[in-house]
Scaffold this active site. Sequence first.
Site, PDB file in Angstrom:
ATOM      1  N   TRP A 173       0.846  -1.198   0.000  1.00  0.00           N
ATOM      2  CA  TRP A 173       0.000   0.000   0.000  1.00  0.00           C
ATOM      3  C   TRP A 173       0.881   1.247   0.000  1.00  0.00           C
ATOM      4  O   TRP A 173       1.489   1.573   1.023  1.00  0.00           O
ATOM      5  CB  TRP A 173      -0.907   0.005   1.237  1.00  0.00           C
ATOM      6  CG  TRP A 173      -1.878  -1.125   1.220  1.00  0.00           C
ATOM      7  CD1 TRP A 173      -3.078  -1.165   0.557  1.00  0.00           C
ATOM      8  CD2 TRP A 173      -1.744  -2.396   1.872  1.00  0.00           C
ATOM      9  NE1 TRP A 173      -3.679  -2.378   0.764  1.00  0.00           N
ATOM     10  CE2 TRP A 173      -2.891  -3.149   1.565  1.00  0.00           C
ATOM     11  CE3 TRP A 173      -0.755  -2.971   2.685  1.00  0.00           C
ATOM     12  CZ2 TRP A 173      -3.083  -4.449   2.040  1.00  0.00           C
ATOM     13  CZ3 TRP A 173      -0.946  -4.255   3.152  1.00  0.00           C
ATOM     14  CH2 TRP A 173      -2.102  -4.986   2.830  1.00  0.00           C
ATOM     15  N   HIS A 194      -6.954   1.650   2.478  1.00  0.00           N
ATOM     16  CA  HIS A 194      -8.012   0.673   2.236  1.00  0.00           C
ATOM     17  C   HIS A 194      -9.083   0.858   3.317  1.00  0.00           C
ATOM     18  O   HIS A 194      -8.881   1.629   4.264  1.00  0.00           O
ATOM     19  CB  HIS A 194      -7.475  -0.766   2.210  1.00  0.00           C
ATOM     20  CG  HIS A 194      -6.610  -1.141   3.385  1.00  0.00           C
ATOM     21  ND1 HIS A 194      -6.025  -2.378   3.522  1.00  0.00           N
ATOM     22  CD2 HIS A 194      -6.241  -0.449   4.493  1.00  0.00           C
ATOM     23  CE1 HIS A 194      -5.331  -2.428   4.642  1.00  0.00           C
ATOM     24  NE2 HIS A 194      -5.449  -1.272   5.241  1.00  0.00           N
ATOM     25  N   ARG A 198      -4.133   6.306  -2.413  1.00  0.00           N
ATOM     26  CA  ARG A 198      -2.800   5.704  -2.510  1.00  0.00           C
ATOM     27  C   ARG A 198      -1.876   6.606  -3.293  1.00  0.00           C
ATOM     28  O   ARG A 198      -2.288   7.268  -4.246  1.00  0.00           O
ATOM     29  CB  ARG A 198      -2.863   4.330  -3.167  1.00  0.00           C
ATOM     30  CG  ARG A 198      -3.536   3.344  -2.241  1.00  0.00           C
ATOM     31  CD  ARG A 198      -3.365   1.913  -2.645  1.00  0.00           C
ATOM     32  NE  ARG A 198      -4.330   1.111  -1.883  1.00  0.00           N
ATOM     33  CZ  ARG A 198      -4.650  -0.150  -2.150  1.00  0.00           C
ATOM     34  NH1 ARG A 198      -4.068  -0.756  -3.171  1.00  0.00           N
ATOM     35  NH2 ARG A 198      -5.513  -0.782  -1.412  1.00  0.00           N
ATOM     36  N   GLN A 221     -13.567   1.736  -1.858  1.00  0.00           N
ATOM     37  CA  GLN A 221     -13.551   0.309  -1.561  1.00  0.00           C
ATOM     38  C   GLN A 221     -14.827  -0.003  -0.807  1.00  0.00           C
ATOM     39  O   GLN A 221     -15.431   0.877  -0.186  1.00  0.00           O
ATOM     40  CB  GLN A 221     -12.350  -0.080  -0.687  1.00  0.00           C
ATOM     41  CG  GLN A 221     -11.067  -0.275  -1.465  1.00  0.00           C
ATOM     42  CD  GLN A 221      -9.990  -0.994  -0.655  1.00  0.00           C
ATOM     43  OE1 GLN A 221     -10.091  -1.143   0.566  1.00  0.00           O
ATOM     44  NE2 GLN A 221      -8.947  -1.427  -1.348  1.00  0.00           N
ATOM     45  N   VAL A 259      -5.564 -11.722   6.951  1.00  0.00           N
ATOM     46  CA  VAL A 259      -6.434 -12.897   6.786  1.00  0.00           C
ATOM     47  C   VAL A 259      -5.566 -14.152   6.649  1.00  0.00           C
ATOM     48  O   VAL A 259      -4.422 -14.090   6.215  1.00  0.00           O
ATOM     49  CB  VAL A 259      -7.355 -12.769   5.547  1.00  0.00           C
ATOM     50  CG1 VAL A 259      -8.458 -11.761   5.793  1.00  0.00           C
ATOM     51  CG2 VAL A 259      -6.565 -12.428   4.292  1.00  0.00           C
ATOM     52  N   ALA A 298     -13.550 -11.822   5.930  1.00  0.00           N
ATOM     53  CA  ALA A 298     -13.506 -10.419   5.510  1.00  0.00           C
ATOM     54  C   ALA A 298     -13.254 -10.382   4.011  1.00  0.00           C
ATOM     55  O   ALA A 298     -12.697 -11.320   3.448  1.00  0.00           O
ATOM     56  CB  ALA A 298     -12.400  -9.677   6.247  1.00  0.00           C
TER      57      ALA A 298
END
Length: 333
Positions: free
Chosen positions: A143, A164, A190, A204, A247, A300
């Site tokens: 990112w 994000h 970004r 997003q 995740v 998620a």
Amino acid sequence: MSALDEAADVEALDDWRISYLGRRGELTQILRGLGSLPAEERPAAGAAANALRRTLEEAMSSREDALKRAAAESDPVDAIDVTLPGWPVPRGGIHPTTRIVREICAAFASMGFSVVEGPEIEWDHYNFEMLNIPKDHPARDMWDTLWIDYEDENGERPMLLRTHTSPMQARTMEATDPPVRVVVPGKCYRYEATDPRHEWHFYQIEGLAVDRGITMTDLKGTLYEFARRVFGVDRKVRFRCDYFPFVEPGVDMSIDCFLCDGGCRVCSDTGWIEIMGAGMVHPKVLAGVGYDPNIYTGFAFGMGPERISMLKHGIEDIRLFYSNDLRFLRQFS
Ligand code: PHE
């Protein structure tokens, strides 16, 4: 001048004009009589008479304006020509981003998700730390961040424009006890050069579901249902391994290309189009917000709504969404 002030309408004004400025009017008589004056008096008398005429003419025309205005005000039927066509009132439209965001959120709302929002200016703490992305971790390179020019007492810059919507995972879990089922639409930023597929600011939509007994099957079923609602009931989906620090396991989800069978530019001849990242919430993230990872699990996901809109409507350049070109906006709103 006092006679002029007494002229109460356009006819009276005309009478006034005839009696002072008309062919036999008083001033006209004076001007005619100039020739009978001694030669040395003529220039001064002539100049004075002409100045007087100008004064009277100006006074008359402003009196005339005033009388007309008063007449128009007392009789609006004369002032407004109601037979003229009116000005067209252009109708505004809903921005294509707003449209797709609403459509996606509605699809999840109908599956029991609530819609929540969070701050665009965010702490490093939520954007990275709470998502298992410590300082100096190479995953931060995923990112490119716009930092806020603000230093804390340690000389560090802890504020940024969120890269994000995932920080809202941590914020939501911190603020509520499980079960949690939310989608989070919002703007992200970004530090990136733009091209047809990249904007430096974009939206997003984050999703998060945490409860006892949530498994990867729930993730797949929910996202499959989402794909069918937004892209049509014939859609097929594909999940592949991907890496996101927050995740485990992480996946990316693709839908089968609905523009071709076999290969085209949009699916780069693969027949599949990637539409989002997802995964099972990392136990470290759950523990970080005070949820017991031995009791609770969750999934998620995060997607770019402009990209989804581009796929649905065949839009070829993401920058069109924010360049305020009415020809584009009218077409897709
Ligand atoms: N936040 C990730 C990104 O911006 C997307 C994502 C969200 C991936 C949630 C997994 C789970 O790339």
